[in-house]
Design an enzyme around this catalytic site. Structure first.
Site, PDB file in Angstrom:
ATOM      1  N   HIS A  17      -9.210   7.259 -24.302  1.00 21.31           N
ATOM      2  CA  HIS A  17      -8.026   7.471 -23.458  1.00 21.31           C
ATOM      3  C   HIS A  17      -7.613   8.944 -23.449  1.00 21.31           C
ATOM      4  O   HIS A  17      -7.525   9.563 -24.510  1.00 21.31           O
ATOM      5  CB  HIS A  17      -6.865   6.611 -23.991  1.00 21.31           C
ATOM      6  CG  HIS A  17      -5.578   6.811 -23.254  1.00 21.31           C
ATOM      7  ND1 HIS A  17      -4.359   6.918 -23.894  1.00 21.31           N
ATOM      8  CD2 HIS A  17      -5.323   6.935 -21.925  1.00 21.31           C
ATOM      9  CE1 HIS A  17      -3.409   7.093 -22.991  1.00 21.31           C
ATOM     10  NE2 HIS A  17      -3.955   7.108 -21.784  1.00 21.31           N
TER      11      HIS A  17
HETATM   12 CA    CA Z   1     -11.026   8.207 -20.393  1.00 17.63          CA
END
Ligand code: CA
Ligand code: ZL4
Ligand code: ZN
Length: 393
Positions: free
Chosen positions: A184
């Site tokens: 992320h």
């Molecule tokens: Ca990513």
């Protein structure tokens, strides 16, 4: 050679930071700056530099880094020495100052030089885009998306992407940040949480408590306060192990296509983390070089000025394949370059298989079980479209 020619009326700038390559995070640390050497050598053996403007990056200055990072953090980063942090053998990951000196973000010799070269590479790329001197600027030494204002995180110390986007915002009203690293893009998301001038989109493996950094759930769309213009401007695409080229490409085109129509960005910043490839030491997806590259090709087709950043990627031979292929996409030579790695390429044996496009079986012993149902992917698409209804256009 290989029909590599300079595209007419189209400029690609390539920003190399060879000084980064000589640094070491430590013997068995997954981050190997040497992967940049391997990438550059593949790009060069295909003859791609003939079709680009090539630049050697400089180190970003303290003042430039200070546009995002705090003085206290930068001062410590600039002066910390490896021996400042004797490791506690029993607690190798114990909390340390600014999260520096643990096993993920070790202090090593030349650390400040490594960080400022990475940032210099991305800032140079951003300036080329701002001055209209390039249509696509390539900065494989950048892409370190986890670094925070006053904290190192996940192999990242300086957030070169945030610095480059701040530069783009001087000229471009709206910047679309896209992140195809398997992790992320939390640092970039957080930095632009309260503005509608940047929309961040991360595709990643999501399994909190198990997979780093644990943030980026589907319903994380920016702080939902009434007075926050940044609300709904963070998009997260949480995925499970084993996603395939076909699924990823369809998902990517659907989501980025919808965002482009609704948000109408004026520039794109694309983080091309190569740890989303099959066979990565840390990643868990089943993407091939073609599937990863298809995302770059789709972004290019939108016809906006764009920066390509590096990022993760822990099986160096596949990192080099992906980033060389994506460089060829930038210059429009992807359909012309031969699939076989050139005979004269340095470290040719290092690639094990002589193709730019290994099969899943060539990339790993056993492909990962695909844990992404088409039903779940449709739910994700529906949620994203729902969020976009809140975005002004
Ligand atoms: Ca990513
Ligand atoms: C290593 O072998 O999940 C670091 C890190 C060092 C050398 C020997 C030390 C052994 C894997 C990873 C101890 C290692 C303990 N060495 C690592 C919660 C964790 C705490 C640290 O691609 N331990 C932390 C970070 C992630 C965690 C991923 C991705 C960056 C990017 C952009 C960052 N951290 C558990 C792990 C090794 C190591 C082997 C490691 N660290 C794997 N995943 C992490 O998104 C560039
Ligand atoms: Zn990563």
């Amino acid at each position: 050679e290989y029909g590599i020619v300079r595209p007419k009326g189209y400029t690609v700038s390539f920003h190399a930071a060879p000084e980064m390559e000589k640094h070491h995070f430590g013997q068995t640390h997954p981050m190997k700056p040497w992967r940049l050497t391997l990438t550059k050598s593949l790009v060069t053996s295909y003859g791609m530099p003939f079709a680009m403007d090539n630049y050697l990056s400089r180190a970003a200055t303290y003042e430039e880094l200070n546009a995002f990072h705090s003085n206290e953090y930068l001062d410590y980063l600039a002066t910390a020495e490896p021996e400042d942090q004797p490791r506690d053998i029993d607690n190798p990951d114990k909390e340390v100052k600014f999260n520096l000196g643990g096993s993920d973000c070790p202090l090593f010799y030349g650390l400040y030089n490594y960080c400022s070269m990475s940032a210099g590479c991305s800032l140079d790329a951003a300036r080329k885009i701002c001055n209209n001197q390039a249509d696509i600027a390539v900065a494989w030494g950048g892409g370190l998306h986890h670094a925070k204002k006053s904290e190192a995180s996940g192999f990242c110390y300086i957030n070169d992407i945030v610095l480059a986007i701040l530069q783009l915002l001087r000229i471009y009203p709206r910047v679309l940040y896209i992140d195809i690293d398997v992790h992320h893009g939390d640092g970039v998301e957080e930095a632009f949480f309260s503005t509608d001038r940047v929309m961040t989109v991360s595709f990643h493996k999501y399994q909190p408590e198990v997979f780093f950094p644990g943030t980026g759930s589907l319903d994380d769309n920016g702080p939902k306060s009434e007075h926050n213009p940044g609300a709904h401007h963070a998009i997260n695409v949480p995925l499970n192990d084993g996603i395939t080229d076909e699924q990823y490409e369809a998902l990517f085109k659907n989501i980025i296509g919808a965002i482009n129509e609704r948000y109408r960005p004026s520039a794109i910043a694309l983080q091309c983390g190569a740890d989303s490839l099959a066979g990565d030491r840390l990643g868990r997806f089943n993407l091939r070089v073609q599937g990863h590259g298809a995302c770059v090709k789709y972004c290019k087709s939108l016809g906006l000025p764009m920066i390509l950043f590096g990022g993760g990627g822990y099986t160096p031979r596949n990192v080099a394949r992906a980033w060389a292929y994506e460089t060829s996409i930038a210059i429009g030579a992807d359909t012309r370059i031969p699939e076989t790695i050139p005979e004269h390429a340095p470290w040719r044996e290092h690639f094990i298989h002589d193709t730019l496009f290994p099969t899943l079986e060539q990339s790993m012993n056993e492909p990962r079980h695909n844990r992404n149902s088409d039903k779940r992917l449709r739910e994700i698409v529906a949620h994203v479209h729902e969020q976009l209804r809140f975005v002004e256009h």
